[in-house]
Design a protein around this motif. Structure first.
Motif, PDB file in Angstrom:
ATOM      1  N   SER A 130     -42.891   6.879   4.668  1.00  0.00           N
ATOM      2  CA  SER A 130     -42.720   5.428   4.603  1.00  0.00           C
ATOM      3  C   SER A 130     -41.259   5.051   4.807  1.00  0.00           C
ATOM      4  O   SER A 130     -40.358   5.884   4.652  1.00  0.00           O
ATOM      5  N   THR A 132     -38.598   1.969   3.554  1.00  0.00           N
ATOM      6  CA  THR A 132     -38.366   0.860   2.633  1.00  0.00           C
ATOM      7  C   THR A 132     -37.038   0.216   2.992  1.00  0.00           C
ATOM      8  O   THR A 132     -36.003   0.898   3.012  1.00  0.00           O
ATOM      9  N   PRO A 165     -42.482  -0.994   0.710  1.00  0.00           N
ATOM     10  CA  PRO A 165     -42.493   0.133   1.653  1.00  0.00           C
ATOM     11  C   PRO A 165     -43.529  -0.088   2.752  1.00  0.00           C
ATOM     12  O   PRO A 165     -44.570  -0.678   2.515  1.00  0.00           O
TER      13      PRO A 165
END
Length: 174
Positions: A130, A132, A165
């Motif tokens: 992910s 963020t 995220p």
């Protein structure tokens, strides 16, 4: 031939004066003369996309903003990268990227996902799970605080906003 050259110089000079006035007067604080000039120059301003405010006029100059991002990899390690701070200020693409990065916020989910997809591909060797985004907003410092020795880029005058995220593994993001 001499008259043609002189005419070209006059036209070029008039264009430079016009364009300079547009760049200075359009983002100026509202006034009667500014309104008249803006009405007259609006088609030119709109065509060349010069309508964005520059924020260099007091009393409300634009405050700084930094964009960073964190990559969460397959081993749950987090690595933070500086996005806006790593740009080369003399690069021809600097203004384009700072404008693009400055528009990454929850109100623009399509842009956030697109930027995250790009960053997922950029870090594919780290097997990212992910991305963020972290936005650091500069807060306003008063003249009294400055005189007291405080500075605007210290942690005290930075507000950090961590965005949701965005997954790298979903097919829509790859």
């Amino acid at each position: 031939m001499r008259y043609v050259r002189a005419l070209l110089w006059v036209l070029a000079s008039l264009f430079l004066v016009w364009h300079s006035l547009v760049l200075v007067v359009t983002p100026a604080p509202p006034s009667y003369l500014q309104k008249i000039f803006q009405d007259l120059s609006w088609p030119y301003v709109r065509f060349f996309q010069l309508e964005s405010g520059w924020g260099f006029f007091a009393p409300e100059p634009v405050r700084g903003k930094q964009l960073r991002y964190v990559v969460l990899d397959a081993r749950n390690r987090r690595q933070e990268y500086r996005l806006t701070e790593s740009l080369q200020r003399l690069s021809p693409s600097y203004l384009r990227y700072t404008t693009l990065y400055g528009n990454i916020h929850p109100g623009r989910p399509g842009l956030m996902k697109s930027a995250a997809r790009y960053l997922c591909r950029r870090h594919v060797g780290d097997s990212p799970r992910s991305i963020t985004f972290i936005v650091r907003h500069q807060l306003l410092i008063t003249p009294e605080e400055y005189e007291a020795g405080k500075r605007s880029l210290t942690q005290e005058f930075i507000r950090t906003e961590t965005l949701q995220p965005i997954s790298c593994s979903s097919p829509a993001n790859v």
